[in-house]
Scaffold this motif. Structure first.
Motif, mmCIF file in Angstrom:
data_model
loop_
_atom_site.group_PDB
_atom_site.id
_atom_site.type_symbol
_atom_site.label_atom_id
_atom_site.label_comp_id
_atom_site.label_asym_id
_atom_site.label_seq_id
_atom_site.Cartn_x
_atom_site.Cartn_y
_atom_site.Cartn_z
ATOM 1 N N SER A 97 85.291 5.231 18.805
ATOM 2 C CA SER A 97 86.250 4.464 18.035
ATOM 3 C C SER A 97 87.736 5.800 17.186
ATOM 4 O O SER A 97 89.117 5.574 17.736
ATOM 5 C CB SER A 97 85.760 3.874 16.826
ATOM 6 N N ILE A 98 86.808 6.774 17.081
ATOM 7 C CA ILE A 98 88.092 7.714 16.632
ATOM 8 C C ILE A 98 88.698 8.332 17.544
ATOM 9 O O ILE A 98 90.227 8.437 17.065
ATOM 10 C CB ILE A 98 86.902 8.755 15.629
ATOM 11 N N ASN A 99 88.469 8.478 18.894
ATOM 12 C CA ASN A 99 88.538 9.026 19.393
ATOM 13 C C ASN A 99 90.185 8.082 20.569
ATOM 14 O O ASN A 99 90.761 8.188 20.706
ATOM 15 C CB ASN A 99 88.574 9.490 21.740
ATOM 16 N N GLN A 100 89.722 6.944 20.572
ATOM 17 C CA GLN A 100 90.726 5.859 20.605
ATOM 18 C C GLN A 100 91.990 5.773 19.166
ATOM 19 O O GLN A 100 92.870 5.311 20.256
ATOM 20 C CB GLN A 100 90.425 4.150 20.654
ATOM 21 N N GLY A 101 91.703 6.275 17.863
ATOM 22 C CA GLY A 101 92.325 6.377 16.822
ATOM 23 C C GLY A 101 93.039 7.248 17.995
ATOM 24 O O GLY A 101 95.023 7.399 16.926
ATOM 25 N N ILE A 102 92.672 8.535 17.541
ATOM 26 C CA ILE A 102 93.791 9.735 17.965
ATOM 27 C C ILE A 102 94.457 9.094 19.132
ATOM 28 O O ILE A 102 96.215 9.815 19.122
ATOM 29 C CB ILE A 102 92.900 10.950 18.017
ATOM 30 N N THR A 130 83.244 15.838 16.481
ATOM 31 C CA THR A 130 82.172 15.406 18.048
ATOM 32 C C THR A 130 83.276 14.699 18.531
ATOM 33 O O THR A 130 83.346 14.912 20.276
ATOM 34 C CB THR A 130 81.217 14.864 18.061
ATOM 35 N N ALA A 131 84.480 14.135 18.547
ATOM 36 C CA ALA A 131 85.267 13.538 18.733
ATOM 37 C C ALA A 131 86.796 14.522 19.136
ATOM 38 O O ALA A 131 87.286 14.353 19.797
ATOM 39 C CB ALA A 131 86.053 12.703 18.048
ATOM 40 N N ILE A 132 86.880 15.574 17.885
ATOM 41 C CA ILE A 132 88.051 16.506 18.165
ATOM 42 C C ILE A 132 87.173 17.487 20.011
ATOM 43 O O ILE A 132 88.157 17.810 20.966
ATOM 44 C CB ILE A 132 87.659 17.191 17.068
ATOM 45 N N MET A 133 85.672 17.595 19.718
ATOM 46 C CA MET A 133 85.656 18.458 20.567
ATOM 47 C C MET A 133 85.280 18.028 21.825
ATOM 48 O O MET A 133 84.850 18.539 23.583
ATOM 49 C CB MET A 133 84.254 18.771 20.315
ATOM 50 N N GLN A 134 86.331 16.305 22.158
ATOM 51 C CA GLN A 134 86.154 15.787 23.483
ATOM 52 C C GLN A 134 87.700 15.743 23.808
ATOM 53 O O GLN A 134 88.053 15.321 25.162
ATOM 54 C CB GLN A 134 85.667 14.499 23.201
ATOM 55 N N GLN A 135 88.544 15.855 22.912
ATOM 56 C CA GLN A 135 89.940 15.933 22.764
ATOM 57 C C GLN A 135 90.246 16.859 23.690
ATOM 58 O O GLN A 135 90.036 17.900 23.879
ATOM 59 C CB GLN A 135 90.569 15.729 21.795
ATOM 60 N N LEU A 136 91.302 16.690 24.487
ATOM 61 C CA LEU A 136 91.764 18.014 25.514
ATOM 62 C C LEU A 136 93.480 18.231 24.740
ATOM 63 O O LEU A 136 93.167 19.666 24.702
ATOM 64 C CB LEU A 136 92.613 17.409 26.740
ATOM 65 N N ASP A 138 82.054 6.110 15.021
ATOM 66 C CA ASP A 138 81.594 5.847 15.853
ATOM 67 C C ASP A 138 82.419 6.951 16.256
ATOM 68 O O ASP A 138 83.586 6.676 16.601
ATOM 69 C CB ASP A 138 82.060 4.722 16.275
ATOM 70 N N VAL A 139 82.379 7.652 17.153
ATOM 71 C CA VAL A 139 83.172 9.212 18.118
ATOM 72 C C VAL A 139 83.885 8.369 18.813
ATOM 73 O O VAL A 139 85.261 9.071 18.692
ATOM 74 C CB VAL A 139 82.043 10.114 18.719
ATOM 75 N N ASN A 148 79.624 13.063 3.054
ATOM 76 C CA ASN A 148 79.630 11.593 3.385
ATOM 77 C C ASN A 148 81.429 11.767 3.942
ATOM 78 O O ASN A 148 81.924 10.241 3.567
ATOM 79 C CB ASN A 148 79.403 10.704 1.988
ATOM 80 N N ARG A 149 81.364 12.412 4.655
ATOM 81 C CA ARG A 149 82.818 12.332 5.039
ATOM 82 C C ARG A 149 83.140 12.118 6.718
ATOM 83 O O ARG A 149 83.666 12.016 7.439
ATOM 84 C CB ARG A 149 83.789 13.236 4.362
ATOM 85 N N HIS A 150 81.838 12.254 7.398
ATOM 86 C CA HIS A 150 82.021 11.908 8.707
ATOM 87 C C HIS A 150 82.491 12.734 9.461
ATOM 88 O O HIS A 150 83.196 12.728 10.363
ATOM 89 C CB HIS A 150 82.139 10.851 8.925
ATOM 90 N N LEU A 151 81.653 14.021 8.888
ATOM 91 C CA LEU A 151 82.641 15.453 9.321
ATOM 92 C C LEU A 151 82.084 15.469 10.783
ATOM 93 O O LEU A 151 82.665 15.730 12.443
ATOM 94 C CB LEU A 151 82.522 16.912 8.513
#
Length: 296
Positions: free
Chosen positions: A254-259, A140-146, A251-252, A132-135
């Motif tokens: 939203s996580i990417n926007q946060g990063i 998924t978000a990290i794999m989309q980061q460059l 929401d992936v 329940n830590r949304h891993l």
């Protein structure tokens, strides 16, 4: 307890509920003089909704000298569930790190971690592989980061690795690093070289919705910005000090926007985290601890 006959009995967590009648009896006959019940976690939502349990809970609590909870939000919830019928004060002791952790000398990451990073930024997830830590959303978000990688500190399950292999083959190993268990005082280097600490908790229960994670405060006292989900206590803290970002942890995008926001405002968030840090040191709560022990 019977052997040492303490002046003050500090009972830790709800796991000792079954022994509380005995402790209350010892308190009543003067065998011990003061009884403090430190409720590190909340009862389950099903118990909180049970009239019988809450009736018994109220009796046990009112037999103590003081109750301890981990934040104001949890205290407010219990007051609401008991309709303010508790005759015993509920004190808040936040899960802050001590001054020793805050002032640990800054040190370098290991050579193996540095080789893996290859000069890239990374975000840190302490205990991020726990249930329940949304891993899944985070990886998924990290794999989309460059330009940003992920280091996960703490225990993890083999099925989580298998899920990544099925989704990405071996490519994930270049972007995500599971380092396993790290002793508390050895976590500091991972905090010091990250761009943010990711602190996600599910909101499925009152206990997690009103979470009070020490890893949130560990990051902030070392000046590291945090990214949190919509859990009320963490969201309120981040917005109060502007020391990170609040995202939808399910929401992936939203996580990417946060990063991306962290990357664009690193110096500002770092500065704000240092301001927040001075409000989050365990040692500053010593007067509360002393009052719990000495009040009559």
């Amino acid at each position: 307890v019977l052997k040492t006959r303490p002046d003050v009995l500090w009972v830790h967590c709800l796991g000792f509920t079954g022994l509380m009648p005995l402790f209350l009896l010892l308190r009543k006959i003067g065998f011990i003089h003061r009884l403090v019940w430190d409720q590190h976690e909340l009862p389950s939502d099903s118990l909180l909704s049970s009239k019988i349990y809450m009736w018994l809970y109220q009796i046990l609590v009112n037999g103590c000298d003081a109750i301890v909870m981990a934040n104001q939000e949890r205290r407010d919830l219990i007051h609401g569930k008991t309709h303010d019928k508790l005759r015993v004060p509920i004190q808040v002791l936040n899960n802050y790190p001590d001054r020793c952790f805050q002032t640990l000398p800054r040190s370098e990451l290991s050579e193996s971690v540095l080789d893996w990073l290859q000069g890239k930024f990374y975000v840190l997830a302490q205990g991020g592989a726990n249930p329940n830590r949304h891993l899944d959303e985070l990886t998924t978000a990290i794999m989309q980061q460059l330009d940003v990688k992920l280091i996960v500190v703490g225990p993890y399950q083999e099925f989580q690795i298998e899920n990544l292999v099925r989704a990405y083959g071996d490519a994930w190993r270049e972007r995500i690093l599971f380092v396993g268990f790290v002793p508390q005082l050895d976590i500091a280097p991972y905090i010091d070289h990250a761009i943010a600490s990711i602190v996600f908790y599910a909101t499925l229960s009152s206990n997690s919705r009103l979470c009070a994670p020490n890893r949130l405060y560990q990051a902030l006292v070392r000046g590291l910005p945090v990214m949190v989900g919509p859990n009320l206590p963490m969201q309120k803290l981040v917005l109060q000090f502007d020391c990170g970002v609040v995202v939808d942890h399910s929401d992936v995008q939203s996580i990417n926007q946060g990063i991306d926001m962290i990357l664009s405002n690193r110096e500002h968030f770092h500065h704000q985290a240092l301001i927040a840090a001075e409000q989050m040191i365990w040692d500053e709560q010593n007067t509360v601890v002393e009052s719990l022990i000495t009040e009559r």
